[in-house]
Design an enzyme around this catalytic site. Sequence first.
Site, PDB file in Angstrom:
ATOM      1  N   ASP A 194       0.838  -1.197   0.000  1.00  0.00           N
ATOM      2  CA  ASP A 194       0.000   0.000   0.000  1.00  0.00           C
ATOM      3  C   ASP A 194       0.875   1.250   0.000  1.00  0.00           C
ATOM      4  O   ASP A 194       2.002   1.220  -0.508  1.00  0.00           O
ATOM      5  CB  ASP A 194      -0.947  -0.030   1.212  1.00  0.00           C
ATOM      6  CG  ASP A 194      -2.277   0.635   0.918  1.00  0.00           C
ATOM      7  OD1 ASP A 194      -2.294   1.863   0.749  1.00  0.00           O
ATOM      8  OD2 ASP A 194      -3.308  -0.068   0.868  1.00  0.00           O
ATOM      9  N   HIS A 235      -3.866   6.141   3.476  1.00  0.00           N
ATOM     10  CA  HIS A 235      -4.543   4.981   2.895  1.00  0.00           C
ATOM     11  C   HIS A 235      -3.990   3.672   3.447  1.00  0.00           C
ATOM     12  O   HIS A 235      -4.735   2.774   3.864  1.00  0.00           O
ATOM     13  CB  HIS A 235      -4.374   5.051   1.379  1.00  0.00           C
ATOM     14  CG  HIS A 235      -5.148   4.063   0.593  1.00  0.00           C
ATOM     15  ND1 HIS A 235      -4.678   2.801   0.304  1.00  0.00           N
ATOM     16  CD2 HIS A 235      -6.366   4.146  -0.001  1.00  0.00           C
ATOM     17  CE1 HIS A 235      -5.566   2.155  -0.431  1.00  0.00           C
ATOM     18  NE2 HIS A 235      -6.601   2.947  -0.638  1.00  0.00           N
ATOM     19  N   SER A 269     -10.980  -0.219  -1.547  1.00  0.00           N
ATOM     20  CA  SER A 269      -9.760  -0.305  -0.733  1.00  0.00           C
ATOM     21  C   SER A 269     -10.069  -0.719   0.695  1.00  0.00           C
ATOM     22  O   SER A 269      -9.265  -1.390   1.341  1.00  0.00           O
ATOM     23  CB  SER A 269      -9.053   1.052  -0.700  1.00  0.00           C
ATOM     24  OG  SER A 269      -8.349   1.294  -1.878  1.00  0.00           O
TER      25      SER A 269
END
Length: 822
Positions: A143, A205, A529
């Site tokens: 990620d 994220h 996600s």
Amino acid sequence: MAKVKSLSFSVLPSILIINTALLLLCNATEDEKRKDYIVYLGSLPKGDYAPSSHHSGLLQQVLKDSPAANVLIRSYKRSFNGFAAKLTPEEAQNLARRKEVVSVFPSTNLQLQTTQSWDFMGFSEASTKSPRMASDIIVGVIDSGVWPESESFSDEGFGPPPKKWKGACHGGTNFTCNKKLIGARYYSQRPYHVYDSARDDVVGHGTHTASIVAGNIVEDVSFYGLAKGSARGGLPSSRIAAYKVCDAPDVCQTSSILAAFDDAIADGVDIISISIGWHYGVPFEDDVIAIGAFHAVAKGILTVQSAGNDGSLGLTGSVAPWKLSVAASTLNRRFITKIVLGNGKTLVGASLNSFSLNGTKFPLIKGEDAASKQCSQGYARSCMSGCLDSNLVKGKIVICEDSSGGDEAKRSGATGVITPPDTLDVHYVVPFPQVSLGNGDFSEVKSYADSTKSAEGEILKSEAINDFEAPTVATFSSRGPNAIAPDILKPDVSAPGVDILAAYPPILPLTGSPGDSRRVKYTIMSGTSMACPHVAGVAAYVKATHPDWSPSAIKSAIMTTAWTMNATKSQWGEFAYGSGHIDPTQAINPGLVYEASRDDYIKFLCSLGYDADKVRTITGDSSSCPAGSSKGSPKDLNYPSMAAKTSSQSESFEIVFHRTVTNVGLAKSTYRVNISSSPKLKIKVVPEVLSFNSLKENKSFTVTVAGGGLSTGTMESASLVWSDGKHSVRSPIVVYNIGLKQQEHTFALVKRRIMTNAERFRGHLTIDVRCPWWGMHEESVVHGFMPCGNVFRLGACGVPCRHKFIRIVSSILIFTSSFIRN
């Protein structure tokens, strides 16, 4: 050499922008011609082998004057063989011709695909503590990085890392691993090299996804009082290894992704979670995630990937059958924001508004009535950048006809803003009081503002209510069919991906809006996600319960125990949610599983028409294909779901699926089949009863699906359930007649409608259309537009300029689909 692929970042669509200018680079130097390429050499040779020396030697043979060390970016030498280098097109072609080179393809950018959720699925804290082997499970998260100081990654109560762990803590500057976050690596390269640590999670994220999959139980967490409760991952007692592959919010180099797979496999992870992906289906030989996941599955590691955020107008980019592809669905909790008008009416809208106006109503003003001198009323109506007069909006609530108008309203000193909705089922964190209203309520507010000079209102702080329709697939979640392997149903399952509260780096701004200085340790995000790590967490839970299960068995268990979803509430039915919504508590006890080995996947590739050379581009070894009809059919891969594409509109069809199940339930058991089908399909299963005498015993059966012709653009579905009275092993069956040309036609219509309405944006818009879509001509691409200051850029191919994304303004396009960070 593989065909160059344009990649894109999934965003909520906004107003179209179109740019016909071409930049011609003339007289470029040799260095200016160099681009990043991945040179894939396949599996690592056995015996004595010095990969770095071999890679440098290969490079030097095609370079003219430059030393190999000057262009070599990195070597892949732990789990498979290859390297990334800066090459001219001629050098890349010369390398591709060499016998020992499997494939050469450009390194490009992929996109990130962006509490209550576990309880909603009946997965209690007690359940997540039960597997004895949980602390030995290692989840690799590929990620954008991770914030190691988060409470979600504290190692209090953890023992030393599992003995199988062969990784390292190479997280870079100021990065410290611990007994929970046991490993970290970061991959940066110029021209994107900005960060020198895996802790530089530039958009939060990676921190968010890592805490969803395996974060600790952290009590009393909320977002300014919203979603209050305990934050936890799917398997809190497992370990995490973080691999940072994104150098900027939307710059996730494919060469870095392949390097992360190389390391993660060799490091000894059990599950890989990757919420990054393509905008569309990419041939397996050009898909670094498919290549990395293939090597992972060969080593007993399941890769879980987000399906993408291109909504019902797009096709999922996660298509390889050896990956578990995840769609996003809603929770039984929904956030609302109310506005109380001066006439006594209360309207209900959406946003994540943490601000209170303390019972005070403020004057309302429409954007066109507050136009600045440099803008027309048309631009001010949408609250475009620089188009509101600060003197006219200060201390007032502005009504903007564009969902992105909040930024300009805040810049101009407004107290709050009312806009149309960004999307139907996603709520965004806003930098000041803001509410998005549906079309009817938004029109009512405008009418009220026109009816009196003393119009006023108060935007209330957001609150949570129950959503009794959940779960439904989010409008932004990418759908099938599978553009590369039409007889493999994708996505595989759905999981919570809307309004998910999870960890966040406290040094990052919440919205990126100037003046928004708020900092939090936990925030709310939406996207496939967020759905992906939910499934990766369940996969880790199944792996901890059954350490000897193969990746395909784990995948099968998750798919065949999924909740049945209502096709009338999720557009495109099984193409939206696959086998259904995950059920963590049932996944550890599926009864039967559909197993598939590495050799099965090779046979599958052969059945797609791959020859031995093309198969080698994925496997990296000397695998070969059987001759003639023995290659079989793609639909005969032993997959937990069954799908087939037919082109027949008038003639009848008959499709046969061959499947084998393995008993993992009760040693002595008898399963009987039950079919639930559309009346347009006739389904026969032979045999109808499967009797087992021992565990791990295999039984085969055939499914014959017959019917009349299917009209173009239609699908019919059914379900097959094997039951022994205790276990229900469910597989969806889908037959469809949907072609990619229909998507091309849809986008042509989109383009025409946008062009018809683009005139009012002249001077503020640039059209930027740069990438092919499923092989379509560039000019037919219309997808995912987003604001970049006064310029709007095509988010599907351009690099986004900010974190918040918006949907196409309803005055230009009326679509219910929407797009968001994967």
